[in-house]
Design a protein around this motif. Structure first.
Motif, PDB file in Angstrom:
ATOM      1  N   LEU A  20      18.137  49.660  -3.631  1.00 59.08           N
ATOM      2  CA  LEU A  20      18.012  50.831  -4.496  1.00 59.08           C
ATOM      3  C   LEU A  20      17.062  50.564  -5.652  1.00 59.08           C
ATOM      4  O   LEU A  20      16.208  51.402  -5.976  1.00 59.08           O
ATOM      5  N   THR A  21      17.186  49.410  -6.291  1.00 56.44           N
ATOM      6  CA  THR A  21      16.332  49.083  -7.435  1.00 56.44           C
ATOM      7  C   THR A  21      14.865  49.026  -7.027  1.00 56.44           C
ATOM      8  O   THR A  21      13.987  49.555  -7.725  1.00 56.44           O
ATOM      9  N   THR A  22      14.600  48.391  -5.893  1.00 51.05           N
ATOM     10  CA  THR A  22      13.223  48.283  -5.405  1.00 51.05           C
ATOM     11  C   THR A  22      12.612  49.658  -5.168  1.00 51.05           C
ATOM     12  O   THR A  22      11.474  49.936  -5.579  1.00 51.05           O
ATOM     13  N   ASP A  42      17.477  48.827 -15.464  1.00 51.81           N
ATOM     14  CA  ASP A  42      18.582  49.168 -16.365  1.00 51.81           C
ATOM     15  C   ASP A  42      19.255  50.472 -15.955  1.00 51.81           C
ATOM     16  O   ASP A  42      20.480  50.609 -16.050  1.00 51.81           O
ATOM     17  N   GLN A  43      18.466  51.435 -15.511  1.00 55.05           N
ATOM     18  CA  GLN A  43      19.029  52.715 -15.074  1.00 55.05           C
ATOM     19  C   GLN A  43      19.938  52.526 -13.864  1.00 55.05           C
ATOM     20  O   GLN A  43      21.003  53.158 -13.773  1.00 55.05           O
ATOM     21  N   ILE A  44      19.536  51.657 -12.962  1.00 54.03           N
ATOM     22  CA  ILE A  44      20.335  51.411 -11.756  1.00 54.03           C
ATOM     23  C   ILE A  44      21.621  50.681 -12.101  1.00 54.03           C
ATOM     24  O   ILE A  44      22.699  51.016 -11.574  1.00 54.03           O
ATOM     25  N   ILE A  45      21.542  49.699 -12.973  1.00 58.56           N
ATOM     26  CA  ILE A  45      22.746  48.953 -13.351  1.00 58.56           C
ATOM     27  C   ILE A  45      23.762  49.888 -13.995  1.00 58.56           C
ATOM     28  O   ILE A  45      24.964  49.856 -13.670  1.00 58.56           O
ATOM     29  N   ASP A  46      23.304  50.733 -14.918  1.00 59.36           N
ATOM     30  CA  ASP A  46      24.218  51.666 -15.592  1.00 59.36           C
ATOM     31  C   ASP A  46      24.859  52.621 -14.591  1.00 59.36           C
ATOM     32  O   ASP A  46      26.068  52.885 -14.650  1.00 59.36           O
ATOM     33  N   THR A  47      24.065  53.133 -13.668  1.00 65.63           N
ATOM     34  CA  THR A  47      24.585  54.058 -12.663  1.00 65.63           C
ATOM     35  C   THR A  47      25.566  53.350 -11.733  1.00 65.63           C
ATOM     36  O   THR A  47      26.607  53.902 -11.359  1.00 65.63           O
ATOM     37  N   THR A  48      25.254  52.101 -11.358  1.00 67.13           N
ATOM     38  CA  THR A  48      26.124  51.321 -10.476  1.00 67.13           C
ATOM     39  C   THR A  48      27.481  51.062 -11.115  1.00 67.13           C
ATOM     40  O   THR A  48      28.521  51.134 -10.443  1.00 67.13           O
ATOM     41  N   LEU A  49      27.470  50.760 -12.413  1.00 69.85           N
ATOM     42  CA  LEU A  49      28.717  50.478 -13.120  1.00 69.85           C
ATOM     43  C   LEU A  49      29.641  51.694 -13.170  1.00 69.85           C
ATOM     44  O   LEU A  49      30.854  51.559 -13.351  1.00 69.85           O
ATOM     45  N   VAL A  50      29.075  52.870 -12.979  1.00 70.63           N
ATOM     46  CA  VAL A  50      29.878  54.090 -12.922  1.00 70.63           C
ATOM     47  C   VAL A  50      30.268  54.408 -11.478  1.00 70.63           C
ATOM     48  O   VAL A  50      31.429  54.692 -11.171  1.00 70.63           O
ATOM     49  N   ALA A  78      16.699  57.326  -2.611  1.00 70.13           N
ATOM     50  CA  ALA A  78      16.433  55.914  -2.866  1.00 70.13           C
ATOM     51  C   ALA A  78      17.564  55.019  -2.364  1.00 70.13           C
ATOM     52  O   ALA A  78      17.333  53.909  -1.884  1.00 70.13           O
ATOM     53  N   ILE A  79      18.791  55.518  -2.441  1.00 68.41           N
ATOM     54  CA  ILE A  79      19.941  54.686  -2.085  1.00 68.41           C
ATOM     55  C   ILE A  79      20.330  54.782  -0.614  1.00 68.41           C
ATOM     56  O   ILE A  79      21.045  53.920  -0.095  1.00 68.41           O
ATOM     57  N   ALA A  80      19.847  55.803   0.092  1.00 68.63           N
ATOM     58  CA  ALA A  80      20.296  56.052   1.469  1.00 68.63           C
ATOM     59  C   ALA A  80      20.174  54.831   2.392  1.00 68.63           C
ATOM     60  O   ALA A  80      21.158  54.444   3.042  1.00 68.63           O
ATOM     61  N   PRO A  81      19.002  54.171   2.478  1.00 64.00           N
ATOM     62  CA  PRO A  81      18.934  52.980   3.350  1.00 64.00           C
ATOM     63  C   PRO A  81      19.859  51.867   2.877  1.00 64.00           C
ATOM     64  O   PRO A  81      20.450  51.155   3.686  1.00 64.00           O
ATOM     65  N   GLY A  82      19.984  51.709   1.554  1.00 67.63           N
ATOM     66  CA  GLY A  82      20.843  50.663   1.005  1.00 67.63           C
ATOM     67  C   GLY A  82      22.301  50.868   1.356  1.00 67.63           C
ATOM     68  O   GLY A  82      23.038  49.895   1.579  1.00 67.63           O
ATOM     69  N   LEU A  83      22.734  52.120   1.398  1.00 72.21           N
ATOM     70  CA  LEU A  83      24.118  52.402   1.767  1.00 72.21           C
ATOM     71  C   LEU A  83      24.406  51.947   3.196  1.00 72.21           C
ATOM     72  O   LEU A  83      25.460  51.363   3.486  1.00 72.21           O
TER      73      LEU A  83
END
Length: 320
Positions: free
Chosen positions: A54-56, A66-74, A143-148
């Motif tokens: 997702l980050t890549t 930083d945006q991804i980390i914050d979103t992930t923590l939620v 962005a996250i679809a393949p990662g999921l």
């Protein structure tokens, strides 16, 4: 029952000549006073892989780590809660009633996480955070679809270590061979339906089927994204993820023999897969008509990222 017993007997007689997939003898290990479950390890590895992918992809669209980390923590805690709630709702007898154990609800290391609840609650958590931070949710979904799919593939290894959720008896050369010794869950649940499976019976390795299906889907989504970035609306890849996963889950679920409530002869998760697939198709069609373009979402993300960086710079200057 007759068919299952016949297949089991046939499998047992052929087991000595088949190249089976072995099952682990353990599902956990001790580190001092702590018990480490392989199921939890695979979940964590899946989350890490998903966040990395997702980050890549998010950075290429104009965002930052930083945006991804914050979103992930939620999103991750919301997803875990949702996954457990789905399992509790669909198998209430395990936790309530005369034979239930309410405390078992909190022992997620023993297995029992429903992907549907994880996606729903995780998506709701991510949506709330994106709305708060003015990030385009549709772009995050793409962005996250393949990662999921990669995360779900890794997570299925947890079922292999737990020796659970396998399929019907089979004579295929890649049949799963259970371990009747050790601490794995399947060592005491070789036949979920109560039938007696002869020693050496092999089972459909549904964990492996889903791993392969998900990894193929992840590769396809990345390829489609590169080819159609300028034509498909933002959020389209996420709806494709939904359709791909549910299509595979439908036929894989029908191979499984673990206990499940049925409606009109089909397992609950089969019905859920079919329903979610239809919703995914509808969402894809609607997006092409009324959705934002990927380019406009990228521009929105880049502007928001620039504003955040500017605010961070101003805060540092005010502290100096």
């Amino acid at each position: 029952m007759t068919t299952l017993a016949t297949m089991a007997a046939t499998s047992a007689s052929a087991a000595t000549t088949l190249a089976a997939i072995p099952s682990p003898t353990i599902s956990k290990f001790e580190v001092g006073p702590f018990t480490i479950h392989f199921y939890a390890i695979t979940m964590l590895l899946g989350i890490v892989a998903c966040v990395w992918i997702l980050t890549t992809r998010w950075k290429r669209l104009g965002g930052n780590f930083d945006q991804i980390i914050d979103t992930t923590l939620v999103a991750v805690p919301c997803g875990i809660i949702g996954a457990r709630l789905y399992h509790v709702v669909t198998t209430p007898e395990r936790f309530f009633g005369p034979n239930g154990d309410f405390v078992e609800i909190f022992r997620i290391w023993n297995g029992g996480l429903g992907i549907w609840g994880a996606i729903l609650f995780g998506a709701l958590g991510a949506w709330a955070w994106c709305r708060h931070k003015h990030y385009p949710m549709a772009l995050l979904g793409d962005a996250i679809a393949p990662g999921l799919l990669v995360a779900q593939a890794i997570g299925r290894l947890g079922n292999w270590f737990n020796q659970e959720l396998y399929g019907k008896p089979t004579t295929l050369p890649w049949g799963l061979q259970l371990n009747q010794q050790g601490s794995a869950i399947g060592s005491t649940e070789s036949c979920y339906d109560g039938a007696t499976c002869p020693t050496g019976t092999l089972f459909q390795p549904t964990f492996l089927y889903e791993m392969i299906w998900n990894l193929i889907g992840a590769a396809l989504l990345i390829w489609i994204g590169h080819k159609t970035q300028k034509t498909l609306k933002a959020g389209s890849l996420f709806t494709m993820y939904i359709m791909w996963y549910t299509a595979g889950r439908t036929w894989i679920e029908m191979l499984r023999i673990d206990f499940s409530h049925e409606i009109l002869g089909l397992r609950v998760n089969v019905w859920v897969s079919i329903l979610v697939f239809i919703l995914g198709v509808i969402a894809f069609i609607v997006l092409q008509r009324v959705g934002q373009t990927t380019q406009s979402c990228e521009a929105q993300l880049r502007e928001q990222t620039a504003r955040e960086l500017e605010m961070q710079h101003m805060q540092k200057e005010s502290q100096n």
